[in-house]
Motif scaffolding. Structure first.
Motif, PDB file in Angstrom:
ATOM      1  N   ALA A 120      -2.456   4.977   4.783  1.00  0.00           N
ATOM      2  CA  ALA A 120      -1.962   3.733   4.096  1.00  0.00           C
ATOM      3  C   ALA A 120      -2.236   4.012   2.772  1.00  0.00           C
ATOM      4  O   ALA A 120      -1.347   3.083   1.957  1.00  0.00           O
ATOM      5  N   TRP A 121      -3.351   4.425   2.075  1.00  0.00           N
ATOM      6  CA  TRP A 121      -3.325   4.875   0.855  1.00  0.00           C
ATOM      7  C   TRP A 121      -2.522   5.857  -0.040  1.00  0.00           C
ATOM      8  O   TRP A 121      -2.742   5.838  -1.259  1.00  0.00           O
ATOM      9  N   HIS A 122      -1.836   6.461   0.751  1.00  0.00           N
ATOM     10  CA  HIS A 122      -0.954   7.649   0.080  1.00  0.00           C
ATOM     11  C   HIS A 122       0.474   7.675   0.567  1.00  0.00           C
ATOM     12  O   HIS A 122       1.096   8.464   1.081  1.00  0.00           O
ATOM     13  N   ARG A 123       1.006   6.691   0.255  1.00  0.00           N
ATOM     14  CA  ARG A 123       2.462   6.227   0.582  1.00  0.00           C
ATOM     15  C   ARG A 123       3.586   7.024  -0.504  1.00  0.00           C
ATOM     16  O   ARG A 123       4.595   7.011  -0.104  1.00  0.00           O
ATOM     17  N   GLY A 124       3.170   7.196  -1.622  1.00  0.00           N
ATOM     18  CA  GLY A 124       4.214   7.520  -2.453  1.00  0.00           C
ATOM     19  C   GLY A 124       4.385   6.578  -3.663  1.00  0.00           C
ATOM     20  O   GLY A 124       4.883   7.205  -4.777  1.00  0.00           O
ATOM     21  N   THR A 125       4.225   5.550  -3.590  1.00  0.00           N
ATOM     22  CA  THR A 125       4.372   4.476  -4.611  1.00  0.00           C
ATOM     23  C   THR A 125       3.180   3.695  -4.668  1.00  0.00           C
ATOM     24  O   THR A 125       2.594   3.468  -3.577  1.00  0.00           O
ATOM     25  N   ARG A 126       2.720   3.255  -5.980  1.00  0.00           N
ATOM     26  CA  ARG A 126       1.643   2.387  -6.136  1.00  0.00           C
ATOM     27  C   ARG A 126       1.712   1.064  -5.269  1.00  0.00           C
ATOM     28  O   ARG A 126       0.589   0.550  -4.690  1.00  0.00           O
ATOM     29  N   GLU A 127       2.709   0.428  -5.457  1.00  0.00           N
ATOM     30  CA  GLU A 127       3.030  -0.686  -4.805  1.00  0.00           C
ATOM     31  C   GLU A 127       2.818  -0.789  -3.317  1.00  0.00           C
ATOM     32  O   GLU A 127       2.084  -1.625  -2.691  1.00  0.00           O
ATOM     33  N   ALA A 128       3.179   0.238  -2.679  1.00  0.00           N
ATOM     34  CA  ALA A 128       3.121   0.468  -1.253  1.00  0.00           C
ATOM     35  C   ALA A 128       1.548   0.915  -0.812  1.00  0.00           C
ATOM     36  O   ALA A 128       1.162   0.441  -0.065  1.00  0.00           O
ATOM     37  N   ASP A 129       1.166   1.575  -1.706  1.00  0.00           N
ATOM     38  CA  ASP A 129      -0.293   1.867  -1.621  1.00  0.00           C
ATOM     39  C   ASP A 129      -1.057   0.854  -1.581  1.00  0.00           C
ATOM     40  O   ASP A 129      -1.996   0.553  -0.653  1.00  0.00           O
ATOM     41  N   TYR A 130      -1.083  -0.156  -2.339  1.00  0.00           N
ATOM     42  CA  TYR A 130      -1.526  -1.345  -2.686  1.00  0.00           C
ATOM     43  C   TYR A 130      -1.506  -2.263  -1.463  1.00  0.00           C
ATOM     44  O   TYR A 130      -2.554  -2.865  -0.919  1.00  0.00           O
ATOM     45  N   MET A 131      -0.248  -2.410  -1.118  1.00  0.00           N
ATOM     46  CA  MET A 131      -0.098  -3.475  -0.044  1.00  0.00           C
ATOM     47  C   MET A 131      -0.433  -3.058   1.247  1.00  0.00           C
ATOM     48  O   MET A 131      -1.016  -3.573   2.092  1.00  0.00           O
ATOM     49  N   ILE A 132      -0.146  -1.863   1.659  1.00  0.00           N
ATOM     50  CA  ILE A 132      -0.320  -0.999   3.111  1.00  0.00           C
ATOM     51  C   ILE A 132      -1.946  -0.944   3.188  1.00  0.00           C
ATOM     52  O   ILE A 132      -2.625  -1.047   3.908  1.00  0.00           O
ATOM     53  N   GLY A 133      -2.443  -0.117   1.884  1.00  0.00           N
ATOM     54  CA  GLY A 133      -3.927   0.392   2.001  1.00  0.00           C
ATOM     55  C   GLY A 133      -4.709  -0.884   2.020  1.00  0.00           C
ATOM     56  O   GLY A 133      -5.613  -0.817   2.420  1.00  0.00           O
ATOM     57  N   GLY A 134      -4.245  -1.807   1.099  1.00  0.00           N
ATOM     58  CA  GLY A 134      -5.011  -3.022   1.052  1.00  0.00           C
ATOM     59  C   GLY A 134      -5.122  -3.795   2.424  1.00  0.00           C
ATOM     60  O   GLY A 134      -6.313  -4.313   2.649  1.00  0.00           O
ATOM     61  N   PHE A 135      -3.858  -3.833   3.123  1.00  0.00           N
ATOM     62  CA  PHE A 135      -4.007  -4.577   4.450  1.00  0.00           C
ATOM     63  C   PHE A 135      -4.768  -3.886   5.364  1.00  0.00           C
ATOM     64  O   PHE A 135      -5.759  -4.240   5.900  1.00  0.00           O
ATOM     65  N   PHE A 136      -4.846  -2.485   5.343  1.00  0.00           N
ATOM     66  CA  PHE A 136      -5.560  -1.542   6.142  1.00  0.00           C
ATOM     67  C   PHE A 136      -7.037  -1.991   6.093  1.00  0.00           C
ATOM     68  O   PHE A 136      -7.836  -2.142   6.738  1.00  0.00           O
ATOM     69  N   ASP A 137      -7.351  -1.847   4.548  1.00  0.00           N
ATOM     70  CA  ASP A 137      -8.974  -2.227   4.108  1.00  0.00           C
ATOM     71  C   ASP A 137      -9.201  -3.350   4.686  1.00  0.00           C
ATOM     72  O   ASP A 137     -10.605  -3.450   4.874  1.00  0.00           O
ATOM     73  N   ARG A 138      -8.680  -4.519   4.585  1.00  0.00           N
ATOM     74  CA  ARG A 138      -9.083  -5.884   4.969  1.00  0.00           C
ATOM     75  C   ARG A 138      -9.403  -5.874   6.437  1.00  0.00           C
ATOM     76  O   ARG A 138     -10.080  -6.792   6.792  1.00  0.00           O
ATOM     77  N   TYR A 139      -8.371  -5.322   7.153  1.00  0.00           N
ATOM     78  CA  TYR A 139      -8.362  -5.658   8.454  1.00  0.00           C
ATOM     79  C   TYR A 139      -8.930  -4.784   9.534  1.00  0.00           C
ATOM     80  O   TYR A 139      -9.195  -5.096  10.619  1.00  0.00           O
ATOM     81  N   HIS A 140      -8.784  -3.444   9.294  1.00  0.00           N
ATOM     82  CA  HIS A 140      -9.216  -2.370  10.161  1.00  0.00           C
ATOM     83  C   HIS A 140     -10.436  -2.608  11.114  1.00  0.00           C
ATOM     84  O   HIS A 140     -10.679  -1.873  12.088  1.00  0.00           O
ATOM     85  N   ALA A 141     -11.424  -3.028  10.460  1.00  0.00           N
ATOM     86  CA  ALA A 141     -12.923  -2.899  10.961  1.00  0.00           C
ATOM     87  C   ALA A 141     -12.746  -3.782  12.273  1.00  0.00           C
ATOM     88  O   ALA A 141     -13.788  -3.346  13.416  1.00  0.00           O
TER      89      ALA A 141
END
Length: 90
Positions: A18-39
């Motif tokens: 989620a945090w290593h997508r290749g673009t900063r924008e994708a990292d923030y969106m996908i990684g941020g979503f993961f961090d917020r909800y995965h628990a």
């Protein structure tokens, strides 16, 4: 025959993906979503996210912003949350 990875192992892999997508924008969106909800995720949610991160970033971001329709297989509460998240304040 080997056992499939358990949910904590899968989540660790997903966090990296989620945090290593290749673009900063994708990292923030996908990684941020993961961090917020995965628990709170169980098997179904982990499987949904695994399928999502297999898709191209440009498609995922278009689905998040609502500029392109997401495939039916992604419809449901997680896609709804992904589209509603306030990415500016993650």
């Amino acid at each position: 025959m080997s056992q499939p990875p358990d949910i904590p192992t899968r989540l660790a892999r997903l966090k990296f993906r989620a945090w290593h997508r290749g673009t900063r924008e994708a990292d923030y969106m996908i990684g941020g979503f993961f961090d917020r909800y995965h628990a709170d995720w169980g098997e179904a949610e982990v499987a949904w996210f695994e399928a999502l991160v297999d898709e191209e970033d440009v498609d995922i971001l278009a689905w998040a912003f609502g500029t392109a329709p997401a495939p039916e297989r992604f419809h449901g509460p997680l896609l709804d949350a992904f589209q509603r998240i306030d990415y500016v304040n993650i």
